[in-house]
Structures are given as structure tokens and as C-alpha cells.
Design a protein around this motif. Structure first.
Motif, PDB file in Angstrom:
ATOM      1  N   ARG A  73      -2.465  -0.745  -1.768  1.00 44.41           N
ATOM      2  CA  ARG A  73      -1.472  -1.235  -0.798  1.00 44.41           C
ATOM      3  C   ARG A  73      -0.079  -1.099  -1.421  1.00 44.41           C
ATOM      4  NH1 ARG A  73      -5.721  -4.964   0.432  1.00 44.41           N
ATOM      5  NH2 ARG A  73      -6.489  -4.668   2.555  1.00 44.41           N
ATOM      6  N   THR A  74       0.169   0.089  -1.919  1.00 46.29           N
ATOM      7  CA  THR A  74       1.412   0.296  -2.666  1.00 46.29           C
ATOM      8  C   THR A  74       2.626   0.349  -1.753  1.00 46.29           C
ATOM      9  OG1 THR A  74       0.832   2.621  -2.690  1.00 46.29           O
ATOM     10  CG2 THR A  74       0.431   1.383  -4.699  1.00 46.29           C
ATOM     11  N   GLU A  75       2.377   0.417  -0.428  1.00 46.08           N
ATOM     12  CA  GLU A  75       3.551   0.297   0.444  1.00 46.08           C
ATOM     13  C   GLU A  75       4.039  -1.160   0.457  1.00 46.08           C
ATOM     14  OE1 GLU A  75       0.493   0.890   1.251  1.00 46.08           O
ATOM     15  OE2 GLU A  75      -0.103  -0.026   3.147  1.00 46.08           O
ATOM     16  N   TRP A  76       3.216  -2.092  -0.018  1.00 49.79           N
ATOM     17  CA  TRP A  76       3.613  -3.501  -0.113  1.00 49.79           C
ATOM     18  C   TRP A  76       4.385  -3.769  -1.404  1.00 49.79           C
ATOM     19  CZ3 TRP A  76      -1.038  -7.121   1.593  1.00 49.79           C
ATOM     20  CH2 TRP A  76      -1.440  -6.764   2.893  1.00 49.79           C
ATOM     21  N   THR A 318       4.906  -5.188   3.787  1.00 46.98           N
ATOM     22  CA  THR A 318       5.940  -4.404   4.480  1.00 46.98           C
ATOM     23  C   THR A 318       6.589  -5.267   5.577  1.00 46.98           C
ATOM     24  OG1 THR A 318       4.157  -3.535   5.843  1.00 46.98           O
ATOM     25  CG2 THR A 318       4.911  -2.143   4.038  1.00 46.98           C
ATOM     26  N   ARG A 404       9.691  -3.657  -3.793  1.00 50.96           N
ATOM     27  CA  ARG A 404       9.593  -2.488  -2.920  1.00 50.96           C
ATOM     28  C   ARG A 404      10.110  -2.813  -1.514  1.00 50.96           C
ATOM     29  NH1 ARG A 404       5.012   1.318  -3.814  1.00 50.96           N
ATOM     30  NH2 ARG A 404       6.578   1.846  -5.349  1.00 50.96           N
ATOM     31  N   ASN A 405       9.760  -4.001  -1.016  1.00 50.74           N
ATOM     32  CA  ASN A 405      10.240  -4.408   0.307  1.00 50.74           C
ATOM     33  C   ASN A 405      11.231  -5.538   0.128  1.00 50.74           C
ATOM     34  OD1 ASN A 405       8.510  -2.891   2.396  1.00 50.74           O
ATOM     35  ND2 ASN A 405       7.065  -3.548   0.825  1.00 50.74           N
TER      36      ASN A 405
END
Ligand code: ZN
Length: 449
Positions: A73-76, A318, A404-405
Motif C-alpha cells: 500500500r505504498t500509495e499510502w 491517500t 507521502r500524503n
């Protein structure tokens, strides 16, 4: 000069040591603290001198509760972004939680995957908790031998299907197994039956969300944990305590010799239910942020030693998952980079010192995890430091965060305490918001009685 013989002398009029804050010069060789000397000590020949003036030299913070979510869940979040945020915030060691990544850290094979992914990316020292789920009792000992620091479990649904909660029987079995090899069980303590019978209203009203996660859910879960820990003589740690009602239970259990430790988080200590705007799900976490009167009692619990540690529970996602509906929005507050100033702002208002903050955010979490080289400015420990300008203020601009977010419940707040630089084993890894190349190391549990 090679990495092993570099000599440094770090001076400050305010060095926070286990014996108090005083003017001192900290001598460092090859990444380890040699000695804490009088302020005006002559530098050894060839030593580089750094003088921080009146900025405070704190031990690097140890954050034992971080959800990095990498891989899967690297977009998190991810090891690169999370550890940069940590470094910028004065944290020099973090422990990653076993869930929200894919795979979760529930077998040795999964641990190896995570270590491989993390290794080239970490800007601060990084270790791993394992997970205890209904099906992996046989994996617990091998995971422990492979170097996880302990095991996390849930008693109510975790929010992700690959990391199921334990029922009471499974909890007892896992706790007995872990106690059998001297390990530590860390628990998300909310009782599922109390949660199920609480009013379930969806929508943007924070009051409705708060009512759906009642204090009784925490209190009952903690009561049960104490009973199991007492019976099994097990070491148990309560994660992210929010309900101050549980403090008398915890204090009584500890007096009686139950091996129980407790953490709370910056959001429970600095934000209140009364001020959460409806629809503002950047404030959603479980257990929830409660009322101001509850917060006062949590501070009292820290002051009297019933609560050991303050750690972030940084749990990002995200932006699109933070819908304005408290029932469906992802729960989790991002604060990795902001924990120190958030806590210091409130601690100073309440008459606490930076010695207290260093105990709660560095020494106690290091002790919890058995990180014997971390957590204090004294001879023999790693030369990990945060240099803090305690009276300087800044206003939180999410665009300035390395997460990241850039979603945070602290947006727009003016905080006291600017982290000027962060040092890991004698190397400056962050200075005025500029990050060095990664020099963090993966840590495994230390075998030491
Ligand atoms: Zn967490």
C-alpha cells in the motif's frame, strides 16, 4: 578519516541527559557517544566541533508505532517517505507495524520481503513488529528468532481483511506462546462486543463517530488483557490508550506486579473531540480522540508514570480515502514529522520539561523495544540526536511534510519547537528541512536479558 574513527564534539548549553538538562559537550567517536563532558572541554585533536548554542540537544526520538504500509500500500506511505518525515521530525529509530503492508508481517518469509524492500530506503534505523493473527501461532517463535521486536494483535476488526483479530481463546493461546519465549504482545485494545452494541450512525458528525467507539470498549478490553497477563505472567503493552477511565485499572495492575506497559499518542494529548469539525476525517482514528477532560487525565497519567510512552501511531492513507463520512473514511492520523513539536507545545503549557518529553518519546519507547543503544545521551549509546529550538514557532503547512500524503489533523496549527537538525550515529541526516542520503540501518531485536 574513516567512518569508525571520526571524532565529533557536540556542544549545547542545554543537553538533555538522563541526569537532567545542563550545558555539556558530547564526545562522539565512530557513531557512538564516548562521554558527556563539561561544556568548555577542549576538543580532542582532530575532532570536528559543532556548537548548537542555546538550541537543545535531545536524544533522537524512538517511535515504536508507525504504519509504513510498504510494500503493498505504498500509495499510502513507504519506507522512503516515512523515514524522511521521521528524520525531519527528530526521530532516529522507528518500528514498523505488521499490518497495512502486503504482505503483513505474520511469517518469517513476509518479514524477509519487508526487510528487502526497506533496506535501501531507510533514512533512520528501522525495525519490525510481527503480527499475531488467528492462524499463525506456529510462526510466532520463528519470527521472534528472526528479530521482530514483539507481536501486535487486534481484539476487534483491524480494518484490513488480511490481518484478522483474535477472539479471547486465540488471544490466550497466542499470549501463552509468546510468554513461553519471553516475548512481548502489543495490543489494539477495543472490545468487539462493546463496539458492536454501540450506536452505529454514519455521517459527518464527529459526535456520532465518538459514540460508536465508547470508552467502555477500551476499558473492558484492557481489563481482559490484565486478567490474561496476570494468569500467564506475560508481558503485554497497551497500544494508543485513549480512554482515561482505564488508568486506575492499569495503575492497580502494575502495583500488583502485572507486566503491563502503556502508550498514548500526540493526537490524544493535543487535539480534543470538542474542536473536531464535522466531516473532518483527518481527525479519525480508533480508538478516537476524546473530550478535553479525558485529555487532562491522560496528561496526569503520563506525569504519574501510569502511561510510559508517547508514540505517533502514524497511519496515513491517500486523500480520497478520507471521505467526509466518519463511518466509511479510513481511520488513522498522520503525524510522524510533527509529534515532537505537537507534544512540546502542549507539554510546556502544562508545566512539563524537555526532560519529560525525552523520557516519554525516547527513553521509554527504547526500553519498551529493548533498544539498549538508543534512547539517551550517555556514554556507550548511539550518537542519535535531535537539535531543537524550543521557543521558535511555526505554522503547520501540509505542503512542508515529507509524508507521502500531505493530509494531517495539525494543518494550520502554530506549534512551538523547531527541529533544526537530526543526527544518526554521528551523521547529520536532516538539517533545516534538507535530508541527506539514507544511512539508516535495519534493526532486529537485541538478545540481552
Ligand atoms: Zn496503529
Amino acid at each position: 578519516m574513516s567512518g569508525t574513527d571520526v571524532k565529533l564534539l557536540l556542544r549545547s548549553t542545554r543537553v538533555v541527559t538522563p541526569g537532567g538538562t545542563r550545558p555539556a559537550a558530547v564526545a562522539v567517536t565512530g557513531g557512538t557517544i564516548d562521554a558527556v563532558l563539561p561544556y568548555d572541554t577542549e576538543p580532542p585533536s582532530g575532532a570536528r566541533v559543532e556548537d548548537f548554542g542555546d538550541d537543545v540537544l535531545l536524544p533522537g526520538l524512538v517511535d515504536t508505532h508507525v504504519h509504513v504500509n510498504d510494500p503493498g500500500r505504498t500509495e499510502w506511505e513507504g519506507f522512503w517517505t516515512a523515514t524522511r518525515a521521521a528524520a525531519a521530525g527528530g526521530i532516529t529509530t522507528l518500528l514498523d507495524m505488521p499490518l497495512n503492508s502486503l504482505p503483513p508481517t505474520t511469517t518469517v518469509e513476509h518479514l524477509r520481503v519487508k526487510q528487502r524492500v526497506a533496506e535501501p530506503k531507510v533514512h533512520v534505523d528501522t525495525g519490525f513488529w510481527g503480527g499475531a493473527v488467528p492462524t499463525n501461532v506456529k510462526d510466532l517463535r520463528p519470527l521472534y528468532e528472526a528479530g521482530v521486536f514483539g507481536f501486535k494483535c487486534f481484539l476487534s476488526p483491524s480494518g484490513v481483511e488480511e490481518f484478522p483479530e483474535l477472539d479471547q481463546e486465540q488471544l490466550a493461546r497466542s499470549m501463552a506462546e509468546i510468554a513461553g519465549f519471553g516475548g512481548l504482545l502489543i495490543v489494539h485494545a477495543e472490545d468487539p462486543h462493546h463496539l458492536a452494541s454501540a450506536p452505529q450512525q454514519s455521517g459527518p458528525a464527529y459526535a456520532d463517530f465518538l459514540a460508536s467507539r465508547p470508552r467502555d470498549a477500551e476499558n473492558t478490553a484492557i481489563e481482559g488483557l490484565i486478567a490474561h497477563a496476570r494468569r500467564l505472567n506475560a508481558r503485554v503493552h497497551v497500544l494508543h490508550l485513549s480512554s482515561s477511565d482505564a488508568l486506575p485499572l492499569i495503575a492497580a495492575a502494575r502495583r500488583e506486579g502485572v507486566r503491563l506497559t502503556v502508550e498514548t499518542c500526540p493526537h490524544f494529548l493535543t487535539l480534543t473531540a470538542e474542536e473536531v469539525p464535522d466531516g473532518a476525517t483527518e481527525f479519525k482514528c480508533c480508538p478516537p480522540i476524546r473530550e478535553a477532560a479525558n485529555q487532562d487525565l491522560l496528561w496526569q497519567g503520563l506525569a504519574d508514570g501510569t502511561i510510559d510512552c508517547i508514540v505517533s501511531d502514524h497511519s496515513p492513507c491517500t486523500t480520497d480515502l478520507k471521505t467526509p463520512d466518519f463511518a466509511s473514511a479510513w481511520g488513522g492520523i498522520s503525524s510522524l514529522q510533527l509529534g515532537l513539536p505537537a507534544i512540546w507545545t502542549e507539554a510546556r503549557r502544562r508545566g512539563h520539561t524537555l526532560d519529560d518529553v525525552a523520557r516519554w518519546m525516547s527513553a521509554a519507547p527504547a526500553a519498551l523495544a529493548g533498544l539498549h543503544r538508543k534512547g539517551a545521551i550517555e556514554a556507550g549509546r548511539d550518537a542519535d540526536f535531535a537539535v531543537l529550538a524550543p521557543d521558535a514557532t511555526f505554522t503547520v503547512d501540509p505542503a512542508g511534510l515529507f509524508h507521502r500524503n500531505q493530509v494531517t489533523a495539525y494543518a494550520g496549527r502554530t506549534l512551538h519547537g523547531v527541529v533544526r537538525s537530526t543526527w544518526l550515529r554521528g551523521v547529520r541526516i536532516a538539517a533545516d528541512g534538507v535530508l541527506a542520503e539514507p544511512t539508516g540501518r535495519l534493526r532486529t531485536r537485541e538478545n540481552r536479558a
